[in-house]
Design an enzyme around this catalytic site. Sequence first.
Site, PDB file in Angstrom:
ATOM      1  N   ASP A   1      -5.778  21.578   8.869  1.00 14.47           N
ATOM      2  CA  ASP A   1      -6.172  20.561   7.895  1.00 14.47           C
ATOM      3  C   ASP A   1      -6.943  21.189   6.744  1.00 14.47           C
ATOM      4  OD1 ASP A   1      -6.402  18.067   6.780  1.00 14.47           O
ATOM      5  OD2 ASP A   1      -7.235  17.114   8.555  1.00 14.47           O
TER       6      ASP A   1
ATOM      7  N   ASN B   1       0.849  -1.182   0.000  1.00 17.13           N
ATOM      8  CA  ASN B   1       0.000   0.000   0.000  1.00 17.13           C
ATOM      9  C   ASN B   1       0.889   1.239   0.000  1.00 17.13           C
ATOM     10  OD1 ASN B   1      -2.759   1.400   0.532  1.00 17.13           O
ATOM     11  ND2 ASN B   1      -1.377   2.296   2.045  1.00 17.13           N
TER      12      ASN B   1
ATOM     13  N   ARG C   1      -7.939   3.451   5.937  1.00 19.02           N
ATOM     14  CA  ARG C   1      -6.880   3.499   4.930  1.00 19.02           C
ATOM     15  C   ARG C   1      -6.045   2.230   4.950  1.00 19.02           C
ATOM     16  NH1 ARG C   1      -6.001   8.817   3.305  1.00 19.02           N
ATOM     17  NH2 ARG C   1      -4.798   7.866   1.619  1.00 19.02           N
TER      18      ARG C   1
END
Length: 489
Positions: free
Chosen positions: A289, A176, A198
Amino acid sequence: MRSLPSFPDLRAFLSWLEARGELARIAEPVSLRHEMTAVQLACLRRGGPALRFDRPQGARIPVVANLFGTRARVAAGLGLQPDEIAGFGEFLAALRSPAPVEGMRDAMSRWPMLRAALATRPRLLRHGPVQEEELPGLDSLPVQTPWPGDGGPLITWPVVLTRPQDSRTEDLTRYNLGVYRAQVLAPDRLILRWLAHRGGAAHHRSWARAGEPMPVAIALGADPALLLAAALPLPETVSELGFSGVLRGARSELVAAQTVPLMVPARAEVIVEGWVHPGETAPEGPFGDHTGYYNAVEPFPVMRVSRITCRSDPLYLSTVTGRPPDEPSVIGEVFNDLALPVIRAQIPEITDLWLPPAACSYRMAVVAIDKRYPGQARRVMMALWGMLPQFSYTKLVVVVDRDIDVRSWDDIAWAISTRMDPGRDVMLIDRTPMDYLDFASPVEGLAGKLGLDATTKIGAETAREWGRVMQLDPKHEARAEALLDAVLP
């Protein structure tokens, strides 16, 4: 499919940009704390070039930023001109679900697709440029502290490589690659912020269940195809390493890491190797963010750094995440267009789709459909929310007819105000999955969904005769333009 050359590494891409006036060098010293952020955002908002800060204060390694600050540079990273993005999206959709071959002529016409498929197989090297030198610690890197309220220095463009516990080093299709922010704790410690859904987090759980430390490698300054492949929301069954070969038009080159059982990008600028031990966490954040707010402090896994290798005279690639427009939102706009053919393959009546960057790039979707039957807009809403994990975080879906420009707020407002009744055309769903960064959610990780049917009502949807849209004859409009061109400066 590529109309631009393949870029084997970040340096080749920067050289190509510089030759076209798309790279600016800043010779003045710039502080890594907050000041560099201001320069990056100001440049992006002007549609300016990629930046190279030659003298970041307190560091000797130059910083590259704003790499994908325009749509054209994102396209170039994919090897495309901007007007070729839609066609490349069609190609990628066909590569995922190819139609049956009909005869030799058809088979020969598929050669670009076959070549792209072959490009997914990485090439393994015995030695790589990224292992020419070694750095003593993370404090050798010019890591930014982007925002005034941030909890410390933050690596913002890391390509994090992991694999599951039941895999081998050579099982490259099971790797990944994800872009997860990494907070620097010490010269030999990082915090990796991967969310539960994720791929990196799933791999971490597999190693923790076995009670074993997990090997991790972080590539800094990878080639543009690898960077974009790692950022794309690909299905779990698609290898980012392999997919980067399709984007690059050439096979990825990998070399064995020196202290962890992983293969790493041979032409990256820097590789950080290390281990994540079961149960070892540290409080991460707060950090600014993409929502425009600071995250809360939360525990995330700690990576113990075992070695840092680099190229001779390495470059450090950085970016800034904040309220749009920022670099991730520009990348997201291009990914929107690349994903549309795949979405249309699942929901054919969709003619266009826009994820407004101002809505954090995924919190809102405006969808145009070719409407043919009552209730179709609601069916499309539900299909979108259930089709891809990324749309599970889209809290507002507006469905319009194909005559509406989904990228025009004026068109959207007109459709909502003239084709939508709040008592009939609103779909409200409660307690569905939501990004836990959404502070508006009443419960962390769970929130409502809102769907607005702003389409023309047909059949059983209405008992009234629907109004006719006013339009001029296109010949008269063309004549008007010609007359005005002749008399107006």
